[in-house]
Design an enzyme around this catalytic site. Structure first.
Site, PDB file in Angstrom:
ATOM      1  N   ALA A 118       0.997  -1.223  -0.023  1.00 47.73           N
ATOM      2  CA  ALA A 118      -0.087   0.097   0.015  1.00 47.73           C
ATOM      3  C   ALA A 118       0.911   1.123  -0.028  1.00 47.73           C
ATOM      4  O   ALA A 118       0.238   2.343   0.016  1.00 47.73           O
ATOM      5  CB  ALA A 118      -0.908   0.129   1.160  1.00 47.73           C
ATOM      6  N   ASN A 174       0.352  -3.722   7.919  1.00 50.12           N
ATOM      7  CA  ASN A 174       1.426  -4.370   7.254  1.00 50.12           C
ATOM      8  C   ASN A 174       2.602  -3.638   6.566  1.00 50.12           C
ATOM      9  O   ASN A 174       3.698  -4.004   6.735  1.00 50.12           O
ATOM     10  CB  ASN A 174       0.821  -5.344   5.752  1.00 50.12           C
ATOM     11  CG  ASN A 174       0.022  -6.210   6.201  1.00 50.12           C
ATOM     12  OD1 ASN A 174       0.265  -7.096   6.548  1.00 50.12           O
ATOM     13  ND2 ASN A 174      -1.463  -5.903   6.012  1.00 50.12           N
ATOM     14  N   HIS A 202      -0.653   7.474   4.349  1.00 48.63           N
ATOM     15  CA  HIS A 202       0.655   6.830   5.024  1.00 48.63           C
ATOM     16  C   HIS A 202       1.613   7.978   4.758  1.00 48.63           C
ATOM     17  O   HIS A 202       2.051   8.296   3.507  1.00 48.63           O
ATOM     18  CB  HIS A 202       1.013   5.639   4.356  1.00 48.63           C
ATOM     19  CG  HIS A 202      -0.039   4.476   4.402  1.00 48.63           C
ATOM     20  ND1 HIS A 202      -0.180   3.795   5.715  1.00 48.63           N
ATOM     21  CD2 HIS A 202      -0.600   3.885   3.452  1.00 48.63           C
ATOM     22  CE1 HIS A 202      -1.010   2.822   5.511  1.00 48.63           C
ATOM     23  NE2 HIS A 202      -1.393   3.050   4.154  1.00 48.63           N
TER      24      HIS A 202
HETATM   25  N1  LIG Z   1       1.592  -5.759   1.932  1.00 53.50           N
HETATM   26  C1  LIG Z   1       0.767  -4.584   2.090  1.00 53.50           C
HETATM   27  O1  LIG Z   1       0.791  -3.355   2.157  1.00 53.50           O
HETATM   28  C2  LIG Z   1      -1.013  -5.082   2.299  1.00 53.50           C
HETATM   29  C3  LIG Z   1      -2.010  -4.076   1.819  1.00 53.50           C
HETATM   30  C4  LIG Z   1      -3.267  -4.653   2.084  1.00 53.50           C
HETATM   31  C5  LIG Z   1      -3.587  -5.672   2.445  1.00 53.50           C
HETATM   32  N2  LIG Z   1      -2.505  -6.757   3.034  1.00 53.50           N
HETATM   33  C6  LIG Z   1      -2.834  -7.902   3.498  1.00 53.50           C
HETATM   34  O2  LIG Z   1      -3.138  -8.954   2.338  1.00 53.50           O
HETATM   35  C7  LIG Z   1      -4.125  -9.943   2.899  1.00 53.50           C
HETATM   36  C8  LIG Z   1      -5.168 -10.022   1.824  1.00 53.50           C
HETATM   37  O3  LIG Z   1      -5.834  -8.924   1.839  1.00 53.50           O
HETATM   38  P1  LIG Z   1      -7.242  -8.727   1.135  1.00 53.50           P
HETATM   39  O4  LIG Z   1      -7.836  -7.226   1.225  1.00 53.50           O
HETATM   40  O5  LIG Z   1      -7.474  -9.475  -0.118  1.00 53.50           O
HETATM   41  O6  LIG Z   1      -8.154  -9.608   2.132  1.00 53.50           O
HETATM   42  P2  LIG Z   1      -9.689 -10.316   2.094  1.00 53.50           P
HETATM   43  O7  LIG Z   1     -10.079 -10.280   3.527  1.00 53.50           O
HETATM   44  O8  LIG Z   1     -10.476  -9.532   1.133  1.00 53.50           O
HETATM   45  O9  LIG Z   1      -9.269 -11.554   1.679  1.00 53.50           O
HETATM   46  C9  LIG Z   1      -8.324 -12.871   2.651  1.00 53.50           C
HETATM   47  C10 LIG Z   1      -8.979 -13.961   2.328  1.00 53.50           C
HETATM   48  O10 LIG Z   1      -8.320 -15.013   2.574  1.00 53.50           O
HETATM   49  C11 LIG Z   1      -8.951 -15.942   3.451  1.00 53.50           C
HETATM   50  N3  LIG Z   1      -8.104 -16.360   4.505  1.00 53.50           N
HETATM   51  C12 LIG Z   1      -7.614 -15.863   5.540  1.00 53.50           C
HETATM   52  N4  LIG Z   1      -6.759 -16.704   6.337  1.00 53.50           N
HETATM   53  C13 LIG Z   1      -6.852 -17.888   5.744  1.00 53.50           C
HETATM   54  C14 LIG Z   1      -6.467 -19.168   6.084  1.00 53.50           C
HETATM   55  N5  LIG Z   1      -5.426 -19.328   7.082  1.00 53.50           N
HETATM   56  N6  LIG Z   1      -6.758 -20.324   5.242  1.00 53.50           N
HETATM   57  C15 LIG Z   1      -7.246 -20.076   4.230  1.00 53.50           C
HETATM   58  N7  LIG Z   1      -7.960 -18.901   3.781  1.00 53.50           N
HETATM   59  C16 LIG Z   1      -7.824 -17.902   4.443  1.00 53.50           C
HETATM   60  C17 LIG Z   1     -10.204 -15.366   3.694  1.00 53.50           C
HETATM   61  O11 LIG Z   1     -11.199 -16.349   4.004  1.00 53.50           O
HETATM   62  C18 LIG Z   1     -10.527 -14.302   2.564  1.00 53.50           C
HETATM   63  O12 LIG Z   1     -11.384 -14.845   1.695  1.00 53.50           O
HETATM   64  C19 LIG Z   1      -4.622  -9.606   4.257  1.00 53.50           C
HETATM   65  O13 LIG Z   1      -3.797 -10.363   5.316  1.00 53.50           O
HETATM   66  C20 LIG Z   1      -4.203  -8.129   4.318  1.00 53.50           C
HETATM   67  O14 LIG Z   1      -3.769  -7.737   5.739  1.00 53.50           O
HETATM   68  C21 LIG Z   1      -1.234  -6.227   2.696  1.00 53.50           C
END
Ligand SMILES: NC(=O)c1ccc[n+]([C@@H]2O[C@H](COP(=O)([O-])OP(=O)(O)OC[C@H]3O[C@@H](n4cnc5c(N)ncnc54)[C@H](O)[C@@H]3O)[C@@H](O)[C@H]2O)c1
Length: 249
Positions: A118, A174, A202
Site C-alpha cells: 500500500a 502491514n 501513509h
Molecule cells: N502488504 C500490504 O501493503 C498489504 C496491503 C493490504 C492488505 N494486505 C494483506 O493482504 C491480505 C489479503 O488482503 P485482502 O484485502 O485480499 O483480504 P480479504 O479479507 O479480502 O481476503 C482474504 C481471504 O483470505 C482467506 N483466508 C484468511 N486466512 C486464511 C487461512 N488461514 N486459510 C485459508 N484462507 C484464509 C479469507 O477467507 C479471505 O477470503 C491480508 O492479510 C491483508 O492484511 C497487505
C-alpha cells in the site's frame, strides 16, 4: 506462461485472478464460495485445494490471506520448493517466523517476494539501508471504520514500534513491517483514526547517511475498506516484472 497459485481468494486474490486469467492454475481459501469466485473469474475449473497448490507444478504462489496463513501455510509452500509472494507482511514482524521462512527458502532454493504493497519507496529505503538508516517513522491516518473502531473525532489510537502496531492492528499496518524490513531498522508508528478522511494516508520519513526522504501516499480503499487498491496492484505489478525481460522495481 507462468503457473500461479493463490492462497486467500478475497479482494487481492480476485485482482490477481482478473489480471492473470490464463496463468492462475490453483487456489485455496477456507471459504469455498471465495474459491468458486476465482474459477468464475478465470472462466475455467481450477484446482481448489491447498494440497494441490503445493504439489502441482507452480512458478509462484501468492499468499493474500492473513498473518495466520503465513504462519501455517507458507512454511509448507517453501518446503515444497515453491516461490511465494507474501502480502500479509505483518507476519514477518515475528523474528522466529522470519528466520524460519528464510531458512526454508534457502534450503529449498526458493524466493520469498515482498511487493511494495500500500506504499512505495521500499526500493529507495533498501538502498539507503546499505549505509544505515538512523530513523524511520510512519504515520497512518485512516477512517475509524477501516480500523474497526468508532471514535467520532480525530484520535491517536497507537504509537510505538511496528512489531507492536501489527499485533494491535494485524489487518491494517502491514506496511510498517515492510518498511522495517527494507530499512533493516524497526519503524516507529503512529496510527490516527480520523473520521474526516475516507482515504488511507501513509506518511513516511526516513533519515540516514544518504540524506532524508519524505513520502506521502493518499490511497483510495478497495471494496475491502482495510485494503488500498494500490496494494493489490503492487502484487500484479511484481508478477508482471517477474514475467518481463525488464525488471523495474
Ligand atoms: N502488504 C500490504 O501493503 C498489504 C496491503 C493490504 C492488505 N494486505 C494483506 O493482504 C491480505 C489479503 O488482503 P485482502 O484485502 O485480499 O483480504 P480479504 O479479507 O479480502 O481476503 C482474504 C481471504 O483470505 C482467506 N483466508 C484468511 N486466512 C486464511 C487461512 N488461514 N486459510 C485459508 N484462507 C484464509 C479469507 O477467507 C479471505 O477470503 C491480508 O492479510 C491483508 O492484511 C497487505
Amino acid at each position: 506462461m507462468m503457473k500461479i497459485g493463490i492462497i486467500g481468494c478475497g479482494y487481492i486474490g480476485r485482482i490477481i485472478a482478473e489480471n492473470f486469467k490464463n496463468e492462475v492454475s490453483a487456489c485455496y481459501d477456507r471459504n469455498i464460495g471465495s474459491m468458486e469466485k476465482i474459477s468464475e473469474i478465470v472462466t475455467r475449473d481450477i484446482a481448489c485445494s491447498f494440497e494441490k497448490i503445493i504439489k502441482m507444478d507452480m512458478d509462484l504462489i501468492v499468499e493474500s490471506a492473513s498473518i495466520e496463513a503465513v504462519r501455517e501455510l507458507v512454511p509448507k509452500v517453501l518446503e515444497n520448493g515453491k516461490d511465494v509472494l507474501i502480502m500479509s507482511v505483518g507476519a514477518l514482524a515475528d523474528p522466529k517466523l522470519l528466520s524460519r521462512l528464510k531458512k526454508l527458502a534457502f534450503e529449498n532454493n526458493c524466493k520469498i517476494y515482498i511487493s511494495h504493497g500500500a506504499i512505495g519507496g521500499l526500493d529507495a529505503i533498501k538502498s539507503a539501508s546499505l549505509t544505515g538508516v538512523r530513523k524511520i517513522t510512519l504515520t497512518t491516518r485512516k477512517n475509524p471504520a477501516a480500523l474497526g473502531m468508532n471514535p467520532t473525532k480525530e484520535k491517536i489510537v497507537f504509537e510505538g514500534p511496528a512489531s507492536e502496531a501489527v499485533t494491535k492492528f494485524p489487518k491494517n499496518i502491514n506496511v510498517s513491517v515492510a518498511l522495517s524490513l527494507a530499512a533493516d531498522k524497526e519503524a516507529y508508528v503512529k496510527i490516527i483514526a480520523d473520521p474526516s478522511v475516507d482515504t488511507n494516508i501513509h506518511e513516511i520519513s526516513v533519515e540516514g547517511d544518504f540524506g532524508k526522504m519524505n513520502l506521502v501516499f493518499n490511497n483510495l480503499p478497495s471494496e475491502n475498506k482495510r485494503t488500498s487498491i494500490l496494494a493489490a496492484l503492487s502484487a500484479v505489478s511484481l508478477i508482471k516484472n517477474l514475467k518481463s525481460e525488464m525488471f523495474i522495481y
